[in-house]
Design a protein around this motif. Structure first.
Motif, PDB file in Angstrom:
ATOM      1  N   LEU A  52      -9.027   9.818   4.098  1.00 14.11           N
ATOM      2  CA  LEU A  52      -8.804  11.075   3.680  1.00 14.11           C
ATOM      3  C   LEU A  52      -9.147  12.051   4.926  1.00 14.11           C
ATOM      4  N   VAL A  53      -8.097  12.556   5.494  1.00 16.70           N
ATOM      5  CA  VAL A  53      -8.266  13.519   6.508  1.00 16.70           C
ATOM      6  C   VAL A  53      -8.139  14.879   6.164  1.00 16.70           C
ATOM      7  N   ILE A  54      -9.413  15.822   6.445  1.00 17.97           N
ATOM      8  CA  ILE A  54      -9.506  16.989   5.849  1.00 17.97           C
ATOM      9  C   ILE A  54      -9.279  18.025   7.047  1.00 17.97           C
ATOM     10  N   GLU A  55      -8.168  18.602   7.091  1.00 15.07           N
ATOM     11  CA  GLU A  55      -7.776  19.672   7.877  1.00 15.07           C
ATOM     12  C   GLU A  55      -7.831  21.209   7.525  1.00 15.07           C
ATOM     13  N   SER A  56      -8.805  21.983   8.382  1.00 17.23           N
ATOM     14  CA  SER A  56      -9.000  23.169   7.580  1.00 17.23           C
ATOM     15  C   SER A  56      -8.226  24.098   8.840  1.00 17.23           C
ATOM     16  N   GLY A  57      -7.269  24.391   9.040  1.00 19.64           N
ATOM     17  CA  GLY A  57      -7.022  25.341  10.150  1.00 19.64           C
ATOM     18  C   GLY A  57      -6.860  24.675  11.462  1.00 19.64           C
TER      19      GLY A  57
ATOM     20  N   MET B 173       0.988  -1.304  -0.117  1.00 14.76           N
ATOM     21  CA  MET B 173       0.102   0.062  -0.200  1.00 14.76           C
ATOM     22  C   MET B 173       0.902   1.250  -0.109  1.00 14.76           C
ATOM     23  N   ALA B 174       0.319   2.040  -0.652  1.00 18.50           N
ATOM     24  CA  ALA B 174       1.371   3.481  -0.713  1.00 18.50           C
ATOM     25  C   ALA B 174       1.412   4.256   0.354  1.00 18.50           C
ATOM     26  N   GLY B 175       2.205   5.282   0.693  1.00 17.46           N
ATOM     27  CA  GLY B 175       2.417   6.017   1.892  1.00 17.46           C
ATOM     28  C   GLY B 175       1.514   7.013   1.995  1.00 17.46           C
ATOM     29  N   THR B 176       1.540   7.655   3.086  1.00 19.53           N
ATOM     30  CA  THR B 176       0.769   8.993   3.397  1.00 19.53           C
ATOM     31  C   THR B 176       1.107  10.066   2.273  1.00 19.53           C
ATOM     32  N   ARG B 177       0.026  10.592   1.707  1.00 19.22           N
ATOM     33  CA  ARG B 177       0.027  11.794   1.144  1.00 19.22           C
ATOM     34  C   ARG B 177      -0.576  13.072   1.386  1.00 19.22           C
ATOM     35  N   THR B 178       0.178  14.159   1.412  1.00 16.57           N
ATOM     36  CA  THR B 178      -0.461  15.449   1.775  1.00 16.57           C
ATOM     37  C   THR B 178      -0.646  16.439   0.722  1.00 16.57           C
ATOM     38  N   PHE B 179      -1.826  17.092   0.437  1.00 15.63           N
ATOM     39  CA  PHE B 179      -2.038  17.964  -0.619  1.00 15.63           C
ATOM     40  C   PHE B 179      -2.812  19.156   0.213  1.00 15.63           C
ATOM     41  N   HIS B 180      -1.747  20.401  -0.120  1.00 18.10           N
ATOM     42  CA  HIS B 180      -2.253  21.567   0.422  1.00 18.10           C
ATOM     43  C   HIS B 180      -3.369  22.182  -0.618  1.00 18.10           C
ATOM     44  N   SER B 181      -4.179  23.093   0.080  1.00 11.74           N
ATOM     45  CA  SER B 181      -4.906  23.752  -0.692  1.00 11.74           C
ATOM     46  C   SER B 181      -4.821  24.690  -1.481  1.00 11.74           C
ATOM     47  N   LYS B 182      -5.325  24.795  -2.931  1.00  8.49           N
ATOM     48  CA  LYS B 182      -5.098  25.872  -3.759  1.00  8.49           C
ATOM     49  C   LYS B 182      -5.869  26.981  -3.027  1.00  8.49           C
ATOM     50  N   VAL B 183      -4.943  28.311  -3.214  1.00  7.98           N
ATOM     51  CA  VAL B 183      -5.752  29.500  -2.545  1.00  7.98           C
ATOM     52  C   VAL B 183      -6.110  30.476  -3.856  1.00  7.98           C
ATOM     53  N   GLY B 184      -7.179  30.759  -3.895  1.00 10.78           N
ATOM     54  CA  GLY B 184      -7.756  31.500  -4.900  1.00 10.78           C
ATOM     55  C   GLY B 184      -7.837  32.995  -4.809  1.00 10.78           C
TER      56      GLY B 184
ATOM     57  N   LEU C 255      -7.948  33.904   9.007  1.00 15.21           N
ATOM     58  CA  LEU C 255      -7.674  33.815   7.682  1.00 15.21           C
ATOM     59  C   LEU C 255      -6.472  33.108   7.203  1.00 15.21           C
ATOM     60  N   ILE C 256      -5.563  33.587   7.772  1.00 19.74           N
ATOM     61  CA  ILE C 256      -4.037  33.212   7.503  1.00 19.74           C
ATOM     62  C   ILE C 256      -3.674  31.810   8.203  1.00 19.74           C
ATOM     63  N   ASP C 257      -4.430  31.634   9.077  1.00 15.48           N
ATOM     64  CA  ASP C 257      -4.190  30.061   9.738  1.00 15.48           C
ATOM     65  C   ASP C 257      -4.888  29.295   8.784  1.00 15.48           C
ATOM     66  N   GLU C 258      -5.944  29.490   8.373  1.00 14.36           N
ATOM     67  CA  GLU C 258      -6.682  28.478   7.410  1.00 14.36           C
ATOM     68  C   GLU C 258      -5.801  28.468   6.076  1.00 14.36           C
ATOM     69  N   MET C 259      -5.289  29.545   5.569  1.00 17.80           N
ATOM     70  CA  MET C 259      -4.544  29.564   4.353  1.00 17.80           C
ATOM     71  C   MET C 259      -3.520  28.346   4.495  1.00 17.80           C
ATOM     72  N   VAL C 260      -2.578  28.910   5.789  1.00 19.12           N
ATOM     73  CA  VAL C 260      -1.300  27.840   5.887  1.00 19.12           C
ATOM     74  C   VAL C 260      -1.776  26.325   6.216  1.00 19.12           C
ATOM     75  N   HIS C 261      -2.862  26.116   6.954  1.00 19.51           N
ATOM     76  CA  HIS C 261      -2.764  24.822   7.595  1.00 19.51           C
ATOM     77  C   HIS C 261      -4.261  23.907   6.994  1.00 19.51           C
ATOM     78  N   THR C 262      -4.735  24.494   5.894  1.00 19.96           N
ATOM     79  CA  THR C 262      -5.651  23.534   5.131  1.00 19.96           C
ATOM     80  C   THR C 262      -5.139  22.740   4.166  1.00 19.96           C
ATOM     81  N   ARG C 263      -5.309  21.595   4.631  1.00 15.61           N
ATOM     82  CA  ARG C 263      -4.805  20.454   3.531  1.00 15.61           C
ATOM     83  C   ARG C 263      -5.722  19.091   3.567  1.00 15.61           C
ATOM     84  N   TYR C 264      -5.262  18.250   2.776  1.00 10.92           N
ATOM     85  CA  TYR C 264      -5.894  16.903   2.662  1.00 10.92           C
ATOM     86  C   TYR C 264      -5.011  15.878   2.728  1.00 10.92           C
ATOM     87  N   VAL C 265      -5.106  15.207   3.666  1.00 12.71           N
ATOM     88  CA  VAL C 265      -4.065  13.994   3.881  1.00 12.71           C
ATOM     89  C   VAL C 265      -4.777  12.863   3.471  1.00 12.71           C
TER      90      VAL C 265
END
Length: 143
Positions: free
Chosen positions: A65-70, A1-12, A48-58
């Motif tokens: 799929l763990v969704i972290e939003s700040g 099985m593949a390892g853990t992957r983290t994807f950061h949120s795109k900021v529009g 807002l900045i905390d959400e921008m830095v810490h929103t990610r999908y693991v």
């Protein structure tokens, strides 16, 4: 099985615009020496900045799929085997997605379906990682 992957949120641009508006209000608060306005604007800017830095999908090794939003919100864990569909979306509904270029994830939660919107920077790679763990996911992202 593949390892853990983290994807950061795109900021529009909309999210950047909201940050800029609160920064302008903060400037005018200092200009007028309005301490209440300053405190309110600083609080919103920090959030807002905390959400921008810490929103990610693991995508975890354990199949979630763990969704972290700040730091101010509890992470959400979705079992990848329960995901039925991942499709493109431009919905503006409040969600842990900082861009209007979003993906709608439809999944089974006990006996009903639920959904969440996310906006990973690399949508195609994100969907490929989900498909490696659940090949039954229907998607319009990789077409």
């Amino acid at each position: 099985m593949a390892g853990t992957r983290t994807f950061h949120s795109k900021v529009g641009w909309v999210y950047w615009g909201v940050i800029a508006i609160f920064a302008a209000f903060l400037f005018f608060g200092f200009w007028d020496r309005s301490w209440v306005a300053i405190l309110v604007c600083v609080a919103f800017e920090v959030w807002l900045i905390d959400e921008m830095v810490h929103t990610r999908y693991v995508i975890t090794e354990e199949g979630f799929l763990v969704i972290e939003s700040g730091r101010f919100f509890k992470p959400v864990a979705i079992e990848i085997l329960q995901i039925a569909e991942v499709k493109k979306s431009k919905s503006l509904i409040s969600s842990p997605a900082l861009s209007t270029d979003r993906l709608k994830i439809v999944y089974r939660k006990k006996s009903f379906k639920s959904s969440v919107l996310v906006s990973p920077k690399s949508k195609e790679e994100f969907v490929r990682c989900l498909l490696k763990r659940n090949g039954e996911i229907q998607t319009d992202v990789l077409t």
